[in-house]
Write a protein that holds these residues in place. Structure first.
Motif, PDB file in Angstrom:
ATOM      1  N   SER A  42      39.005 -82.883  94.299  1.00 21.12           N
ATOM      2  CA  SER A  42      40.044 -81.650  94.727  1.00 21.12           C
ATOM      3  C   SER A  42      38.869 -80.432  94.859  1.00 21.12           C
ATOM      4  CB  SER A  42      41.025 -81.335  94.112  1.00 21.12           C
ATOM      5  OG  SER A  42      40.820 -80.684  92.848  1.00 21.12           O
ATOM      6  N   GLN A  43      39.244 -79.527  95.875  1.00 19.31           N
ATOM      7  CA  GLN A  43      38.409 -78.307  95.908  1.00 19.31           C
ATOM      8  C   GLN A  43      38.562 -77.446  94.701  1.00 19.31           C
ATOM      9  OE1 GLN A  43      38.783 -76.034  99.641  1.00 19.31           O
ATOM     10  NE2 GLN A  43      39.321 -74.182  98.441  1.00 19.31           N
ATOM     11  N   GLU A  44      39.820 -77.409  94.117  1.00 12.80           N
ATOM     12  CA  GLU A  44      39.862 -76.636  92.878  1.00 12.80           C
ATOM     13  C   GLU A  44      39.295 -77.206  91.680  1.00 12.80           C
ATOM     14  OE1 GLU A  44      43.812 -75.028  89.924  1.00 12.80           O
ATOM     15  OE2 GLU A  44      43.952 -76.187  91.723  1.00 12.80           O
ATOM     16  N   LYS A  45      39.075 -78.260  91.577  1.00  7.72           N
ATOM     17  CA  LYS A  45      38.418 -78.960  90.469  1.00  7.72           C
ATOM     18  C   LYS A  45      36.966 -78.889  90.783  1.00  7.72           C
ATOM     19  CE  LYS A  45      38.707 -83.062  87.530  1.00  7.72           C
ATOM     20  NZ  LYS A  45      39.263 -84.659  87.495  1.00  7.72           N
ATOM     21  N   SER A 106      32.448 -62.082 102.484  1.00 11.35           N
ATOM     22  CA  SER A 106      33.511 -63.012 102.725  1.00 11.35           C
ATOM     23  C   SER A 106      32.952 -64.228 101.714  1.00 11.35           C
ATOM     24  CB  SER A 106      33.386 -63.323 104.059  1.00 11.35           C
ATOM     25  OG  SER A 106      32.258 -64.230 104.320  1.00 11.35           O
ATOM     26  N   ASP A 107      34.145 -64.986 101.627  1.00  9.58           N
ATOM     27  CA  ASP A 107      34.038 -66.017 100.798  1.00  9.58           C
ATOM     28  C   ASP A 107      32.710 -66.865 101.247  1.00  9.58           C
ATOM     29  OD1 ASP A 107      36.113 -65.376  99.484  1.00  9.58           O
ATOM     30  OD2 ASP A 107      37.428 -67.043 100.208  1.00  9.58           O
ATOM     31  N   LYS A 108      32.612 -67.166 102.742  1.00 13.46           N
ATOM     32  CA  LYS A 108      31.431 -67.843 103.152  1.00 13.46           C
ATOM     33  C   LYS A 108      29.979 -67.377 102.495  1.00 13.46           C
ATOM     34  CE  LYS A 108      29.259 -68.549 107.607  1.00 13.46           C
ATOM     35  NZ  LYS A 108      29.206 -68.540 109.162  1.00 13.46           N
ATOM     36  N   TRP A 109      29.899 -65.917 102.519  1.00 16.25           N
ATOM     37  CA  TRP A 109      28.765 -65.217 102.358  1.00 16.25           C
ATOM     38  C   TRP A 109      28.555 -65.531 100.503  1.00 16.25           C
ATOM     39  CZ3 TRP A 109      24.293 -65.096 104.162  1.00 16.25           C
ATOM     40  CH2 TRP A 109      24.018 -64.784 105.643  1.00 16.25           C
ATOM     41  N   LEU A 110      29.609 -65.414 100.014  1.00 15.60           N
ATOM     42  CA  LEU A 110      29.427 -65.459  98.396  1.00 15.60           C
ATOM     43  C   LEU A 110      28.709 -66.994  98.058  1.00 15.60           C
ATOM     44  CD1 LEU A 110      32.955 -64.526  97.043  1.00 15.60           C
ATOM     45  CD2 LEU A 110      30.457 -63.208  96.389  1.00 15.60           C
ATOM     46  N   LEU A 111      29.185 -68.027  98.955  1.00 17.67           N
ATOM     47  CA  LEU A 111      28.675 -69.153  98.783  1.00 17.67           C
ATOM     48  C   LEU A 111      27.364 -69.605  99.175  1.00 17.67           C
ATOM     49  CD1 LEU A 111      31.815 -71.546  99.477  1.00 17.67           C
ATOM     50  CD2 LEU A 111      30.624 -71.694  97.469  1.00 17.67           C
ATOM     51  N   HIS A 112      27.242 -68.868 100.467  1.00 14.11           N
ATOM     52  CA  HIS A 112      25.825 -68.882 100.856  1.00 14.11           C
ATOM     53  C   HIS A 112      24.872 -68.257 100.143  1.00 14.11           C
ATOM     54  CE1 HIS A 112      26.895 -70.362 105.387  1.00 14.11           C
ATOM     55  NE2 HIS A 112      27.255 -70.902 104.482  1.00 14.11           N
ATOM     56  N   SER A 113      25.424 -67.012  99.615  1.00 18.32           N
ATOM     57  CA  SER A 113      24.291 -66.213  98.745  1.00 18.32           C
ATOM     58  C   SER A 113      23.969 -67.142  97.404  1.00 18.32           C
ATOM     59  CB  SER A 113      25.007 -65.153  97.993  1.00 18.32           C
ATOM     60  OG  SER A 113      25.086 -64.219  99.262  1.00 18.32           O
ATOM     61  N   VAL A 114      24.993 -67.737  96.870  1.00 12.18           N
ATOM     62  CA  VAL A 114      24.602 -68.801  95.721  1.00 12.18           C
ATOM     63  C   VAL A 114      23.746 -69.901  96.062  1.00 12.18           C
ATOM     64  CG1 VAL A 114      25.551 -70.475  94.064  1.00 12.18           C
ATOM     65  CG2 VAL A 114      26.850 -68.368  94.495  1.00 12.18           C
ATOM     66  N   LYS A 166      33.745 -78.331 102.035  1.00 11.78           N
ATOM     67  CA  LYS A 166      35.046 -78.629 101.683  1.00 11.78           C
ATOM     68  C   LYS A 166      35.959 -77.156 102.161  1.00 11.78           C
ATOM     69  CE  LYS A 166      35.750 -82.019  98.023  1.00 11.78           C
ATOM     70  NZ  LYS A 166      36.695 -82.822  98.641  1.00 11.78           N
ATOM     71  N   MET A 167      35.024 -75.871 101.569  1.00 11.74           N
ATOM     72  CA  MET A 167      35.959 -74.861 101.762  1.00 11.74           C
ATOM     73  C   MET A 167      35.898 -74.226 103.122  1.00 11.74           C
ATOM     74  SD  MET A 167      35.217 -72.787  98.305  1.00 11.74           S
ATOM     75  CE  MET A 167      36.482 -71.761  98.636  1.00 11.74           C
ATOM     76  N   LEU A 168      34.636 -74.466 103.712  1.00 13.01           N
ATOM     77  CA  LEU A 168      34.240 -73.930 104.908  1.00 13.01           C
ATOM     78  C   LEU A 168      34.109 -74.776 106.388  1.00 13.01           C
ATOM     79  CD1 LEU A 168      31.419 -71.496 103.539  1.00 13.01           C
ATOM     80  CD2 LEU A 168      33.788 -70.857 104.010  1.00 13.01           C
ATOM     81  N   ASP A 169      34.222 -76.184 105.987  1.00 11.89           N
ATOM     82  CA  ASP A 169      34.176 -76.975 106.882  1.00 11.89           C
ATOM     83  C   ASP A 169      32.728 -77.044 107.542  1.00 11.89           C
ATOM     84  OD1 ASP A 169      35.174 -79.254 108.205  1.00 11.89           O
ATOM     85  OD2 ASP A 169      36.056 -78.066 109.991  1.00 11.89           O
ATOM     86  N   GLU A 170      31.901 -77.048 107.098  1.00 11.88           N
ATOM     87  CA  GLU A 170      30.577 -77.003 107.319  1.00 11.88           C
ATOM     88  C   GLU A 170      29.588 -78.269 106.964  1.00 11.88           C
ATOM     89  OE1 GLU A 170      28.490 -73.247 106.710  1.00 11.88           O
ATOM     90  OE2 GLU A 170      30.125 -72.029 107.495  1.00 11.88           O
TER      91      GLU A 170
END
Length: 230
Positions: A42-45, A106-114, A166-170
C-alpha cells in the motif's frame, strides 16, 4: 589504548543499523526482495518504510561524520571548513531551502527533490569508500558505516521511485543527477586536502540526508493532516 576503547564502545552503535534494517525492511514483504518489483504494498505502508529508511540513513550519517571529525580533523580546521571555499556538491540542485519554500512546493516536487538528492549522492559515497581505504588509521566501524549508508541509499532510491509511480502515476524518472557533473574526482590530492574534502562530503551528506527525512515526513503529514503541517 583510548582508540581501542572507543572502537569497542561504539560497536553496539555500529550494529544497530543492521538490526533495524532487518526488522524494518524497505521491501513489501518481510522476506528479502526488490522494492521495485513489489507493486502490491500500500502507498501508506510504503511511505512509512521509506521514512524509516531515511531516518536510519540520517542517523548513521551523523555518526560517521562525527567519528571522522574526531579522528582526522584538527579542531581549528573544523571551524574553517565553511570559510575555505568548500561547497556542497548539491548546491546547484533546485532544492528548496527555506521553510516557506518547502511549505509551498507540491507533493510532486517534494518527492522529486528527495530523488534528486538521493541520486546525486550515490556516486560520491561510492567514491568515498575508495578514499577512506587509503587512510592508515581509518577504523573498521567508519568504513562499515559509510558502506552501509551507500548501500541503503540505493535501496532508498528504489523506494522513492516506486512511491513516485504510486502517488503521481509517473513512470521511472530517467534523469540521474549524479551523472551530470555535480561530483568531480580529484587525482591524488595532498593528505590535508583529501581529509577536508572527505570531511566536506560527509558534512554535506549529513545535511542532505536530514533534508530527505524532513521532506518525506512533511509529505506524510500532508497525507494525514494537510492543513497543520507547519
Amino acid at each position: 589504548s583510548f582508540l581501542d576503547l572507543m572502537q569497542c564502545g561504539v560497536w553496539a552503535v555500529l550494529l544497530w543499523p543492521y538490526l533495524l534494517s532487518v526488522s524494518i525492511p524497505l521491501d513489501c514483504k518481510e522476506e528479502q526482495g526488490s522494492l521495485s518489483r513489489c507493486p502490491s504494498i500500500s502507498q501508506e505502508k510504503l511511505l512509512d518504510r521509506v521514512i524509516q529508511h531515511a531516518e536510519l540513513i540520517y542517523r548513521v550519517s551523523e555518526e560517521s561524520c562525527s567519528l571522522f571529525e574526531e579522528m582526522f580533523v584538527p579542531f581549528p580546521l573544523r571551524l574553517q571548513r565553511n570559510q575555505a571555499g568548500y561547497t556542497c556538491i548539491t548546491k546547484a540542485l533546485p532544492i528548496p531551502s527555506s521553510k516557506s519554500e518547502i511549505q509551498q512546493i507540491s507533493d510532486k516536487w517534494l518527492l522529486h527533490s528527495v530523488l534528486m538528492l538521493v541520486q546525486s549522492w550515490i556516486e560520491p559515497l561510492a567514491y568515498l569508500q575508495t578514499t577512506l581505504d587509503r587512510y592508515d588509521d581509518a577504523p573498521e566501524m567508519l568504513l562499515n558505516k559509510t558502506k552501509w549508508v551507500s548501500e541503503k541509499l540505493i535501496s532508498l532510491e528504489q523506494g522513492v521511485v516506486v512511491l513516485i509511480k504510486k502517488m503521481l502515476d509517473e513512470g521511472m524518472l530517467t534523469t540521474t543527477y549524479s551523472e551530470q557533473g555535480l561530483f568531480q574526482y580529484e587525482v591524488q590530492p595532498e593528505m590535508l586536502e583529501s581529509v577536508m574534502r572527505d570531511y566536506t562530503l560527509l558534512s554535506c551528506f549529513k545535511k542532505d540526508a536530514h533534508k530527505m527525512e524532513t521532506f518525506l515526513k512533511l509529505l506524510k503529514c500532508r497525507q494525514t493532516d494537510k492543513y497543520n503541517c507547519a
